[in-house]
Structure formats: structure tokens, C-alpha cells
Design a protein around this motif. Sequence first.
Motif, PDB file in Angstrom:
ATOM      1  N   THR A   1     -35.238  30.783 -24.126  1.00  0.00           N
ATOM      2  CA  THR A   1     -35.071  31.535 -25.364  1.00  0.00           C
ATOM      3  C   THR A   1     -34.186  32.757 -25.144  1.00  0.00           C
ATOM      4  N   ASP A   2     -33.632  33.252 -26.256  1.00  0.00           N
ATOM      5  CA  ASP A   2     -32.837  34.471 -26.168  1.00  0.00           C
ATOM      6  C   ASP A   2     -33.676  35.634 -25.650  1.00  0.00           C
ATOM      7  N   ASP A   3     -34.935  35.699 -26.088  1.00  0.00           N
ATOM      8  CA  ASP A   3     -35.815  36.782 -25.646  1.00  0.00           C
ATOM      9  C   ASP A   3     -36.043  36.743 -24.144  1.00  0.00           C
ATOM     10  N   ALA A   4     -36.208  35.538 -23.582  1.00  0.00           N
ATOM     11  CA  ALA A   4     -36.438  35.411 -22.138  1.00  0.00           C
ATOM     12  C   ALA A   4     -35.237  35.905 -21.349  1.00  0.00           C
ATOM     13  N   PHE A   5     -34.036  35.580 -21.822  1.00  0.00           N
ATOM     14  CA  PHE A   5     -32.829  36.044 -21.132  1.00  0.00           C
ATOM     15  C   PHE A   5     -32.655  37.549 -21.301  1.00  0.00           C
ATOM     16  N   ALA A   6     -32.995  38.061 -22.478  1.00  0.00           N
ATOM     17  CA  ALA A   6     -32.901  39.512 -22.690  1.00  0.00           C
ATOM     18  C   ALA A   6     -33.899  40.255 -21.809  1.00  0.00           C
ATOM     19  N   ASP A   7     -35.102  39.694 -21.662  1.00  0.00           N
ATOM     20  CA  ASP A   7     -36.113  40.319 -20.803  1.00  0.00           C
ATOM     21  C   ASP A   7     -35.652  40.332 -19.345  1.00  0.00           C
ATOM     22  N   ALA A   8     -35.052  39.231 -18.900  1.00  0.00           N
ATOM     23  CA  ALA A   8     -34.554  39.171 -17.526  1.00  0.00           C
ATOM     24  C   ALA A   8     -33.459  40.202 -17.306  1.00  0.00           C
ATOM     25  N   LEU A   9     -32.563  40.337 -18.280  1.00  0.00           N
ATOM     26  CA  LEU A   9     -31.492  41.321 -18.156  1.00  0.00           C
ATOM     27  C   LEU A   9     -32.062  42.733 -18.097  1.00  0.00           C
ATOM     28  N   SER A  10     -33.054  43.013 -18.927  1.00  0.00           N
ATOM     29  CA  SER A  10     -33.668  44.343 -18.932  1.00  0.00           C
ATOM     30  C   SER A  10     -34.350  44.644 -17.601  1.00  0.00           C
ATOM     31  N   ASP A  11     -35.064  43.668 -17.057  1.00  0.00           N
ATOM     32  CA  ASP A  11     -35.736  43.829 -15.766  1.00  0.00           C
ATOM     33  C   ASP A  11     -34.705  44.123 -14.682  1.00  0.00           C
ATOM     34  N   LEU A  12     -33.635  43.343 -14.662  1.00  0.00           N
ATOM     35  CA  LEU A  12     -32.584  43.547 -13.661  1.00  0.00           C
ATOM     36  C   LEU A  12     -31.924  44.913 -13.819  1.00  0.00           C
ATOM     37  N   ALA A  13     -31.699  45.329 -15.056  1.00  0.00           N
ATOM     38  CA  ALA A  13     -31.051  46.621 -15.292  1.00  0.00           C
ATOM     39  C   ALA A  13     -31.900  47.765 -14.764  1.00  0.00           C
ATOM     40  N   ASP A  14     -33.208  47.699 -14.987  1.00  0.00           N
ATOM     41  CA  ASP A  14     -34.101  48.745 -14.484  1.00  0.00           C
ATOM     42  C   ASP A  14     -34.046  48.829 -12.962  1.00  0.00           C
ATOM     43  N   ARG A  15     -34.035  47.684 -12.322  1.00  0.00           N
ATOM     44  CA  ARG A  15     -34.031  47.655 -10.857  1.00  0.00           C
ATOM     45  C   ARG A  15     -32.697  48.137 -10.298  1.00  0.00           C
ATOM     46  N   ILE A  16     -31.621  47.747 -10.934  1.00  0.00           N
ATOM     47  CA  ILE A  16     -30.298  48.174 -10.468  1.00  0.00           C
ATOM     48  C   ILE A  16     -30.122  49.676 -10.659  1.00  0.00           C
ATOM     49  N   ASP A  17     -30.718  50.221 -11.719  1.00  0.00           N
ATOM     50  CA  ASP A  17     -30.692  51.673 -11.901  1.00  0.00           C
ATOM     51  C   ASP A  17     -31.268  52.396 -10.686  1.00  0.00           C
ATOM     52  N   ARG A  18     -32.266  51.782 -10.046  1.00  0.00           N
ATOM     53  CA  ARG A  18     -32.903  52.404  -8.885  1.00  0.00           C
ATOM     54  C   ARG A  18     -32.151  52.109  -7.595  1.00  0.00           C
ATOM     55  N   LEU A  19     -31.622  50.898  -7.479  1.00  0.00           N
ATOM     56  CA  LEU A  19     -30.991  50.507  -6.219  1.00  0.00           C
ATOM     57  C   LEU A  19     -29.589  51.082  -6.052  1.00  0.00           C
ATOM     58  N   ALA A  20     -28.812  51.085  -7.120  1.00  0.00           N
ATOM     59  CA  ALA A  20     -27.401  51.476  -6.997  1.00  0.00           C
ATOM     60  C   ALA A  20     -27.204  52.853  -6.358  1.00  0.00           C
ATOM     61  N   PRO A  21     -27.988  53.874  -6.740  1.00  0.00           N
ATOM     62  CA  PRO A  21     -27.775  55.174  -6.098  1.00  0.00           C
ATOM     63  C   PRO A  21     -28.174  55.198  -4.619  1.00  0.00           C
ATOM     64  N   ALA A  22     -28.913  54.191  -4.175  1.00  0.00           N
ATOM     65  CA  ALA A  22     -29.398  54.176  -2.798  1.00  0.00           C
ATOM     66  C   ALA A  22     -28.510  53.372  -1.853  1.00  0.00           C
ATOM     67  N   VAL A  23     -27.427  52.797  -2.359  1.00  0.00           N
ATOM     68  CA  VAL A  23     -26.544  51.980  -1.529  1.00  0.00           C
ATOM     69  C   VAL A  23     -25.188  52.652  -1.414  1.00  0.00           C
ATOM     70  N   ARG A  24     -24.709  52.796  -0.203  1.00  0.00           N
ATOM     71  CA  ARG A  24     -23.409  53.400   0.072  1.00  0.00           C
ATOM     72  C   ARG A  24     -22.579  52.447   0.909  1.00  0.00           C
ATOM     73  N   PRO A  25     -21.256  52.450   0.737  1.00  0.00           N
ATOM     74  CA  PRO A  25     -20.409  51.649   1.621  1.00  0.00           C
ATOM     75  C   PRO A  25     -20.379  52.241   3.013  1.00  0.00           C
ATOM     76  N   PRO A  26     -20.102  51.452   4.023  1.00  0.00           N
ATOM     77  CA  PRO A  26     -20.060  51.983   5.389  1.00  0.00           C
ATOM     78  C   PRO A  26     -19.026  53.089   5.527  1.00  0.00           C
ATOM     79  N   GLY A  27     -19.454  54.208   6.059  1.00  0.00           N
ATOM     80  CA  GLY A  27     -18.548  55.309   6.354  1.00  0.00           C
ATOM     81  C   GLY A  27     -17.945  55.988   5.173  1.00  0.00           C
TER      82      GLY A  27
END
Length: 231
Positions: free
Chosen positions: A201-227
Motif C-alpha cells: 500500500t501507499d501508506d506502507a511505503f510512506a511509513d518505510a520512508l518516514s522510518d528511514l528518514a528519522d534514522r538517517i537524520d541521526r546517522l548522517a551527522p555521525a559519519v565523516r569521510p576519511p581524513g
Amino acid sequence: MNVEWSESVVARAQRHAALGEPARLAIIDRLLLGDASPGELGQELGLPSNLLAHHLKLLEQVGLIERSRSEGDRRRTYLRLRVETLADTMPAPLRTAPRVVFVCTHNSARSHLAAALWKRHSTVPAASAGTEPAQRVHPRAVATARRHGLSLAHARTSHIDETLRPDDLVVAVCDNAHEQLGPRVPDRLHWSVPDPTRTGTDDAFADALSDLADRIDRLAPAVRPPGGSDD
């Protein structure tokens, strides 16, 4: 003098008390960027099963963590952090990686959505792959991405063996992929994101996107390229 504290203040005090024990704080730190089974937590943190169960019970009671049943091996449960109950800020960068690779079983929805979201938040390159890739990206994933200003128009599925490079940070965004990878990719993160294609369903895909967005909000600031820096 008698003081009646509000329920929210009492709940916050209980959470602070739960976090005042080093092992429980270590559990929260571990779950900040990815989910884990109790067995994985015990192994990583060196905690015996009875002591780990005690700490997990207390963290659940104060609403800091919750459990979900694996969509792959139904005998497993995964623990995830309830971020909305935390008021703390993101810790200092925790990861260095030249690229982030999001992996799900069929590489048809969650992993592509995650990679597209990642590119909005970080200059660290991203890719996606599957352990058993499908023939094409799911049409509802493409439509969901388009509705949220993302493009999967040129996305194609690929096998992890064709995609993975040394030093990539792997994020398994489904239970099956996490369990299939096993010790083959030992230093990875796991996000237990429900499979939207099961209901389709559209709702299931929207929920998955929302879940991923929340997690990426937390992970992205914690990852840096080498050097370097991604600023």
C-alpha cells in the motif's frame, strides 16, 4: 512542603535514573544508530544474558527501547531506540567511511529510498544493493520517492557482491538482509524497517520512508569521510 510532580517530570526522572548505569547507557549508545538483537548486544557489550535481560527490562519499562519480531527468522527479536523519549543531542561523530551502502533483500524499495534520502543529508557517497536482488525497483517505491521530492527514475537493482567495496559502511535496512549477511560483513549497522512490499500500500511505503528518514537524520551527522569533513 508537599510537591506534586507532573507525570512528564516523573517519567523523565525515571529515564534519567535508568541511564545512570554504565551498561544501560552503553546499550542506548549502541542502539542510537542501529537496531540489535539481545544476543548481538550481549556479545558486543560483554554482558551475560541474565544481566542483559535485567537492563533491557528496565529500559523498556521507562520507554527508552522497544522490541519487534524479525521478519526473517521469526524466533528473533530486535531492539530499537525510541528516539522521541531522548532529549540528548547526537554524540560526536562515531563513524568514518568513504561510502555508505544500504542493503535489503531485493534492493527494490527500502535500500533505494534510504540511499536517496542519504544524498539529501550528507556528501559522503551512498549506494544500495540486495542479497537477492529483484529484476526492478518496485513501482510504488519510485512513486513514493517522487511524492517526497526524490528521484529513483534511473535506479537499478544490484547484488551486494557487485557493489560492496573495502571500508564501506554497510547498513542493512531489513531483517532478512541482516541475518543473511551474518559474519560476512561483521561491522555493519542494522535497521529493522518493515517491508512495505508485503502489503504493497501507499501508506506502507510512506511509513518505510518516514522510518528511514528519522534514522538517517541521526546517522548522517555521525559519519565523516576519511581524513575530512562533510561540511
